[in-house]
Design a protein around this motif. Structure first.
Motif, PDB file in Angstrom:
ATOM      1  N   LEU A   1       0.832  -1.195   0.000  1.00 32.58           N
ATOM      2  CA  LEU A   1       0.000   0.000   0.000  1.00 32.58           C
ATOM      3  C   LEU A   1       0.873   1.255   0.000  1.00 32.58           C
ATOM      4  O   LEU A   1       0.641   2.201  -0.770  1.00 32.58           O
ATOM      5  N   ILE A   2       1.893   1.262   0.852  1.00 35.22           N
ATOM      6  CA  ILE A   2       2.778   2.431   0.939  1.00 35.22           C
ATOM      7  C   ILE A   2       3.608   2.584  -0.328  1.00 35.22           C
ATOM      8  O   ILE A   2       3.715   3.681  -0.894  1.00 35.22           O
ATOM      9  N   VAL A   3       4.192   1.487  -0.808  1.00 31.26           N
ATOM     10  CA  VAL A   3       5.051   1.557  -1.998  1.00 31.26           C
ATOM     11  C   VAL A   3       4.235   1.916  -3.240  1.00 31.26           C
ATOM     12  O   VAL A   3       4.629   2.795  -4.019  1.00 31.26           O
ATOM     13  N   ASN A   4       3.102   1.249  -3.439  1.00 21.29           N
ATOM     14  CA  ASN A   4       2.306   1.533  -4.639  1.00 21.29           C
ATOM     15  C   ASN A   4       1.758   2.948  -4.641  1.00 21.29           C
ATOM     16  O   ASN A   4       1.695   3.602  -5.690  1.00 21.29           O
ATOM     17  N   THR A   5       1.354   3.444  -3.471  1.00 18.83           N
ATOM     18  CA  THR A   5       0.870   4.825  -3.393  1.00 18.83           C
ATOM     19  C   THR A   5       1.986   5.812  -3.722  1.00 18.83           C
ATOM     20  O   THR A   5       1.764   6.816  -4.410  1.00 18.83           O
ATOM     21  N   SER A   6       3.195   5.513  -3.257  1.00 21.42           N
ATOM     22  CA  SER A   6       4.327   6.408  -3.529  1.00 21.42           C
ATOM     23  C   SER A   6       4.704   6.429  -5.005  1.00 21.42           C
ATOM     24  O   SER A   6       5.343   7.371  -5.484  1.00 21.42           O
ATOM     25  N   LYS A   7       4.300   5.399  -5.761  1.00 26.51           N
ATOM     26  CA  LYS A   7       4.612   5.332  -7.183  1.00 26.51           C
ATOM     27  C   LYS A   7       3.681   6.196  -8.028  1.00 26.51           C
ATOM     28  O   LYS A   7       3.991   6.478  -9.195  1.00 26.51           O
ATOM     29  N   VAL A   8       2.552   6.609  -7.483  1.00 28.99           N
ATOM     30  CA  VAL A   8       1.555   7.340  -8.273  1.00 28.99           C
ATOM     31  C   VAL A   8       2.125   8.625  -8.886  1.00 28.99           C
ATOM     32  O   VAL A   8       1.946   8.861 -10.094  1.00 28.99           O
ATOM     33  N   PRO A   9       2.815   9.491  -8.119  1.00 25.30           N
ATOM     34  CA  PRO A   9       3.349  10.717  -8.752  1.00 25.30           C
ATOM     35  C   PRO A   9       4.308  10.418  -9.900  1.00 25.30           C
ATOM     36  O   PRO A   9       4.305  11.117 -10.918  1.00 25.30           O
ATOM     37  N   PHE A  10       5.138   9.376  -9.744  1.00 25.45           N
ATOM     38  CA  PHE A  10       6.067   9.015 -10.811  1.00 25.45           C
ATOM     39  C   PHE A  10       5.297   8.564 -12.057  1.00 25.45           C
ATOM     40  O   PHE A  10       5.644   8.941 -13.184  1.00 25.45           O
ATOM     41  N   SER A  11       4.272   7.756 -11.850  1.00 31.54           N
ATOM     42  CA  SER A  11       3.492   7.244 -12.978  1.00 31.54           C
ATOM     43  C   SER A  11       2.727   8.356 -13.682  1.00 31.54           C
ATOM     44  O   SER A  11       2.605   8.362 -14.913  1.00 31.54           O
TER      45      SER A  11
END
Length: 260
Positions: free
Chosen positions: A192-202
């Motif tokens: 949850l933490i890692v995937n959420t942190s990927k959103v701005p990059f994506s």
């Protein structure tokens, strides 16, 4: 835009994506890593590069349901130990995606799937006969810290490039001695933490946009029944048989992407 015609999807292709979304929910609450099959389906039905952006919000929805189900079983010392290395891996993956074209991403996803299938087979053989513990061992040695860093970087890279960090983290958590509920709880918060942190990059890479979110809005509905099915099955499923099926499906998906 109609979600059924997005990227020229027909009814059969949308049904395949819906099944993949259901499997995401199931994997998040039952067998972590099983969503590598979903990854293969998404990459086969959509342009490989775009598929990572469509799949990410669906994975986050599954992560939220997993956290709600297993939030009391997370082991935070393990999470804090992994996050710095994972962040480095995510940055490396982002750099890779800035220059990689669709063919490179698809080939990378296929290779990662085959690698993760091999890692899973190795893990199952190495862990055969071992008894998991209630609490994972603390990793304080130099070798243990190096192991956490290496798994973290590889997990961050694979999750950023292909949303395929599940098998890497599964191997690490199992080798640390987690029992089933501790494994699922720690994995739930981790992703949850890692995937959420990927959103701005994506978003910055253009992988998540209005069109991808429109498709997500239709597919996320299938995550919920998958999560409930996983919660029901986690205490009943034949783990050994299911892992074999997941490995076989992962190999088929990886080969399909490499020869496509």
């Amino acid at each position: 835009m109609n979600t059924m015609t997005l990227w020229d999807l027909n009814g059969w292709q949308f049904a395949a994506l819906a099944f993949a979304a259901l499997l995401v929910g199931f994997s998040k609450t039952a067998v972590s890593g099983a969503n590598t099959v979903s990854l293969a389906i998404f990459a086969a039905m959509l342009p490989a590069r775009a598929s990572t952006g469509v799949l990410l919000p669906i994975l986050i929805a599954g992560d939220v349901l997993a956290v709600l189900t297993y939030r009391r079983h997370a082991h935070w010392p393990t999470l804090w130990r992994l996050f710095p290395a994972v962040a480095a891996g995510v940055v490396v993956g982002t750099v890779f995606l800035t220059w990689a074209d669709d063919e490179a991403v698809r080939t990378s996803i296929g290779a990662i799937l085959l690698l993760m299938a091999g890692v899973t087979v190795w893990r199952r053989r190495a862990a055969k006969g071992d008894e998991a513990r209630d609490e994972p061992d603390a990793v304080t040695s130099r070798a243990g810290k190096a192991k956490a860093r290496s798994y973290g970087v590889l997990g961050g890279f694979t999750t950023m490039v292909a949303n395929a960090g599940g098998p890497v983290m599964s191997l690490y958590l199992l080798s640390a001695g987690f029992r089933k509920l501790g494994f699922l709880g720690t994995s739930a918060f981790f992703f949850l933490i890692v995937n959420t942190s990927k959103v701005p990059f994506s978003v910055g890479l253009g992988l998540i946009n209005a069109e991808s979110l429109l498709l997500d809005a239709a597919l996320v509905l299938f995550v919920v029944p998958g999560a409930f099915l996983g919660k029901w099955a986690v205490g009943r499923i034949n783990q050994q048989l299911f892992e074999r099926l997941v490995i076989a499906a992962t190999v088929v998906g990886g080969v399909q992407l490499l020869v496509r």
